[in-house]
Write a protein that holds these residues in place. Sequence first.
Motif, mmCIF file in Angstrom:
data_model
loop_
_atom_site.group_PDB
_atom_site.id
_atom_site.type_symbol
_atom_site.label_atom_id
_atom_site.label_comp_id
_atom_site.label_asym_id
_atom_site.label_seq_id
_atom_site.Cartn_x
_atom_site.Cartn_y
_atom_site.Cartn_z
ATOM 1 N N ASP A 4 0.833 -1.207 0.000
ATOM 2 C CA ASP A 4 0.000 0.000 0.000
ATOM 3 C C ASP A 4 0.868 1.258 0.000
ATOM 4 O OD1 ASP A 4 -2.282 -1.504 -0.022
ATOM 5 O OD2 ASP A 4 -2.577 -1.429 2.167
ATOM 6 N N THR A 5 1.947 1.223 0.737
ATOM 7 C CA THR A 5 2.844 2.379 0.781
ATOM 8 C C THR A 5 3.481 2.618 -0.587
ATOM 9 O OG1 THR A 5 3.347 1.855 3.087
ATOM 10 C CG2 THR A 5 4.800 3.411 1.972
ATOM 11 N N ILE A 6 3.882 1.508 -1.249
ATOM 12 C CA ILE A 6 4.477 1.641 -2.588
ATOM 13 C C ILE A 6 3.459 2.197 -3.566
ATOM 14 C CG2 ILE A 6 5.453 0.339 -4.513
ATOM 15 C CD1 ILE A 6 6.716 -1.549 -2.462
ATOM 16 N N TYR A 7 2.176 1.717 -3.484
ATOM 17 C CA TYR A 7 1.139 2.216 -4.382
ATOM 18 C C TYR A 7 0.924 3.711 -4.175
ATOM 19 C CZ TYR A 7 -0.009 -2.727 -5.032
ATOM 20 O OH TYR A 7 0.053 -4.065 -5.311
ATOM 21 N N ALA A 8 0.927 4.138 -2.907
ATOM 22 C CA ALA A 8 0.706 5.556 -2.605
ATOM 23 C C ALA A 8 1.837 6.418 -3.163
ATOM 24 C CB ALA A 8 0.584 5.760 -1.095
ATOM 25 N N GLN A 39 14.364 -4.838 -1.557
ATOM 26 C CA GLN A 39 14.623 -6.081 -2.259
ATOM 27 C C GLN A 39 13.849 -6.069 -3.577
ATOM 28 O OE1 GLN A 39 14.218 -9.691 -0.088
ATOM 29 N NE2 GLN A 39 15.569 -9.047 1.577
ATOM 30 N N PHE A 40 14.102 -7.084 -4.405
ATOM 31 C CA PHE A 40 13.469 -7.145 -5.712
ATOM 32 C C PHE A 40 11.949 -7.308 -5.601
ATOM 33 C CE2 PHE A 40 17.622 -8.515 -7.752
ATOM 34 C CZ PHE A 40 17.805 -7.277 -8.354
ATOM 35 N N THR A 41 11.462 -7.759 -4.468
ATOM 36 C CA THR A 41 9.998 -7.872 -4.310
ATOM 37 C C THR A 41 9.339 -6.497 -4.377
ATOM 38 O OG1 THR A 41 10.353 -7.846 -1.915
ATOM 39 C CG2 THR A 41 10.090 -9.995 -2.972
ATOM 40 N N ASP A 42 10.029 -5.449 -3.871
ATOM 41 C CA ASP A 42 9.497 -4.090 -3.974
ATOM 42 C C ASP A 42 9.440 -3.649 -5.424
ATOM 43 O OD1 ASP A 42 9.347 -3.915 -1.188
ATOM 44 O OD2 ASP A 42 11.442 -3.296 -1.052
ATOM 45 N N LEU A 43 10.466 -3.984 -6.197
ATOM 46 C CA LEU A 43 10.502 -3.625 -7.611
ATOM 47 C C LEU A 43 9.378 -4.323 -8.374
ATOM 48 C CD1 LEU A 43 11.904 -2.277 -10.023
ATOM 49 C CD2 LEU A 43 13.426 -4.268 -10.149
ATOM 50 N N LEU A 44 9.171 -5.620 -8.094
ATOM 51 C CA LEU A 44 8.099 -6.354 -8.766
ATOM 52 C C LEU A 44 6.735 -5.784 -8.412
ATOM 53 C CD1 LEU A 44 9.438 -10.005 -8.335
ATOM 54 C CD2 LEU A 44 9.504 -8.586 -10.384
ATOM 55 N N THR A 45 6.563 -5.403 -7.172
ATOM 56 C CA THR A 45 5.286 -4.809 -6.751
ATOM 57 C C THR A 45 4.999 -3.528 -7.530
ATOM 58 O OG1 THR A 45 5.543 -5.730 -4.529
ATOM 59 C CG2 THR A 45 4.023 -3.881 -4.779
ATOM 60 N N ALA A 46 6.023 -2.687 -7.659
ATOM 61 C CA ALA A 46 5.848 -1.428 -8.389
ATOM 62 C C ALA A 46 5.567 -1.671 -9.860
ATOM 63 C CB ALA A 46 7.112 -0.575 -8.218
ATOM 64 N N ILE A 47 6.258 -2.607 -10.474
ATOM 65 C CA ILE A 47 6.075 -2.874 -11.909
ATOM 66 C C ILE A 47 4.683 -3.433 -12.188
ATOM 67 C CG2 ILE A 47 6.865 -4.331 -13.811
ATOM 68 C CD1 ILE A 47 9.698 -4.041 -12.701
ATOM 69 N N PHE A 48 4.251 -4.408 -11.366
ATOM 70 C CA PHE A 48 2.918 -4.998 -11.566
ATOM 71 C C PHE A 48 1.817 -3.951 -11.396
ATOM 72 C CE2 PHE A 48 4.725 -9.315 -10.081
ATOM 73 C CZ PHE A 48 5.228 -9.531 -11.352
ATOM 74 N N GLN A 79 -2.156 -0.360 -14.088
ATOM 75 C CA GLN A 79 -2.755 0.965 -14.232
ATOM 76 C C GLN A 79 -2.725 1.425 -15.681
ATOM 77 O OE1 GLN A 79 -4.396 1.228 -11.008
ATOM 78 N NE2 GLN A 79 -4.166 3.319 -11.805
ATOM 79 N N TYR A 80 -1.606 1.193 -16.390
ATOM 80 C CA TYR A 80 -1.512 1.651 -17.774
ATOM 81 C C TYR A 80 -2.460 0.874 -18.679
ATOM 82 C CZ TYR A 80 2.657 4.152 -16.245
ATOM 83 O OH TYR A 80 3.525 4.976 -15.605
ATOM 84 N N LYS A 81 -2.622 -0.426 -18.413
ATOM 85 C CA LYS A 81 -3.557 -1.211 -19.218
ATOM 86 C C LYS A 81 -5.010 -0.821 -18.931
ATOM 87 C CE LYS A 81 -0.577 -5.265 -19.660
ATOM 88 N NZ LYS A 81 -0.417 -6.705 -19.316
ATOM 89 N N LYS A 82 -5.258 -0.408 -17.697
ATOM 90 C CA LYS A 82 -6.623 -0.057 -17.312
ATOM 91 C C LYS A 82 -7.016 1.325 -17.831
ATOM 92 C CE LYS A 82 -9.458 0.732 -13.190
ATOM 93 N NZ LYS A 82 -9.468 0.757 -11.711
#
Length: 470
Positions: free
Chosen positions: A382-386, A415-424, A429-432
Motif C-alpha cells: 500500500d505504501t508503494i502504491y501511494a 529487495q526485488f519484491t518491492d521492484l516487482l510490486t511497483a512494476i505490476f 494501471q496503464y492497461k486499465k
Amino acid sequence: MSKKFNTHTTIKVLFDHPAVMFDCIEQMDAQAEIFIRESQFISRLKRQLKITPKEQQQRLRIAFKTENLFQCQIIADVSSVNGDRHLIFQDEVISLFRLCKASLHQELTDSRLRSHLESLRSVKQRLDELAVFDEQDFNHTEIKDDLLKQLSDIYGLLRKNISSMEKMNQELEDMTAQASRQQGDFSDYRQQMFERVSHIYERRIKPTLSFLNETIRLNDGANLFSIINDCITIMDSRGQPDTAHQIFLFSMSLTNISKPINRLSNEVERFLKKTRQGILESNAMEAAYQDLLKSHQQTQTENMTRKYMEKGWAKQTKFAMGLKQQNRPKTYRLGHSASYIDNFHNEVTLRLDDLRLFKLMLPVQGKSKKEGSSKQRMLRADTIYALLSNMRFRETNDFTVMMHYRIEPYFDDYQFTDLLTAIFHLSYQYKKDKTGFKLITTNKRQQIQYGDEAYIYRLQRLELVESDGE
C-alpha cells in the motif's frame, strides 16, 4: 726508531675508524683478491684523515702504518709485485670486520661448503682409525677437539650468513618496486633482474640447501648429517656419551638452521617463476607484434591484391583466436544533442521530486521479505502504491531499470519484491486507464543485480500515448 703501538691499541684504533678496513675489504671482494695494494690502502687512509679531527690524525698515522700493522701481526705478509707492495691481512682480522657489517659477509658458495665437508670427512676418518679412546691420550684429545671445532665452524658459518640471506626478501621487494618505476626499457631491466636473482639462488641458496639436506647422496662421499650420525655412533660405542651428546646438539642446531633457508628458497623460486613467465609472455607478444607489423606493412604498397592482411598471423598466435567472438567493450558517452540534455535535466528533476515526495510521506512500514506476515506485506505494498501515484515519469527504453533506481534509495531493506510490486501495479494501471503512458513488452531479456541477488526480466519500454486531438 719510529713510534709504534701494541696489538691491543692498534686494533682499538682500527675499530674506532672502521671505514678504512671496510673499504679495503670491499675492494678485495670486488677484485676477487686476498690482498690490498699498499697504494690503495694509503689512499683510503688519507680519505679518512680528511674527516678526522687534527688531534687524532697523528694517532691514525701511527696505527695504520704498514710497519706497525706488520709488527702487531695484523698484516700477515707484505710482498712486492712489479714495484707495488701487496698487503695480506690476517684472516682473523678480516673476519672480525666482516662480522661488523652484514654486506661484507662472504657468499656461502658450493666450493666453500665442500671444503668444510672434506675437512669433516678427514676428521671422521682419523676418528675411525683411532685405536685408543682415552682422555689421557693426546691423539684422542686432538681429534675430538678438531671434530667439535669443525662442527662449530660449520654452524657458525651458516648462522652468520642467515641474516644476510634473510635480507634478500627486502632486496626482492626493492627490485620489484624499482622495476615498476623504471622509465627506460623495462624488458631489459627485467631480464637483468632475473639473471641477478638467478645467480644469487644458484650460488648461495641452492648449495646451502643441498649441504643441509639429510637425504642427498654425494658422488664423492657421505653428506653432512651422515658423517655426524656416524660420529655419534662411534662416540657412543667407545664410551664417550658426553661427546656424543655434544655432536647430537650440533645436529639439531643445523637442522633448525635449514628452516629459514627453505622459506627463503620458496619465495625466491616463486619470484623467479613469475618473472620467467612474464619474460616469456612479453617475448611472445613482441614476436607476434613484429609479425603483425610486417603483415600490415605489406598492405601499404600499391599492389591492390594485398589490401588485406593474411589470416596466417591469427592462426599462429593462439592468444588472438576467438577475439571476434567477444563483445566490444561498451563505453558511457555523454551526448551533446539537445534531446540528450533535455532527458538529463528531466531525470534530475524527477529524482528531486522523488526526494521531496519521500520526505513528506510517512516512513515505509511492513516487510518485503518472504518471512514477513501477509499483513506486513500488504502495508508495504500500500505504501508503494501511494508513492507511485504521486510520482512523475518520462519515456524510457528500460522501464525496470528506471524503477529500480527510482525507488531503491528510499526504502529500508529494499529487495526485488518491492521492484516487482511497483512494476505490476503500474502495468495494471496503464492497461486499465490507457492514457498518459503505455508499456510495450519486448522479447529481449536483460539482467539486473542488487547485492547477492540477480533478476532476469523481459525488456519493457515506457512510451507516451498521444491524444486523439493531436
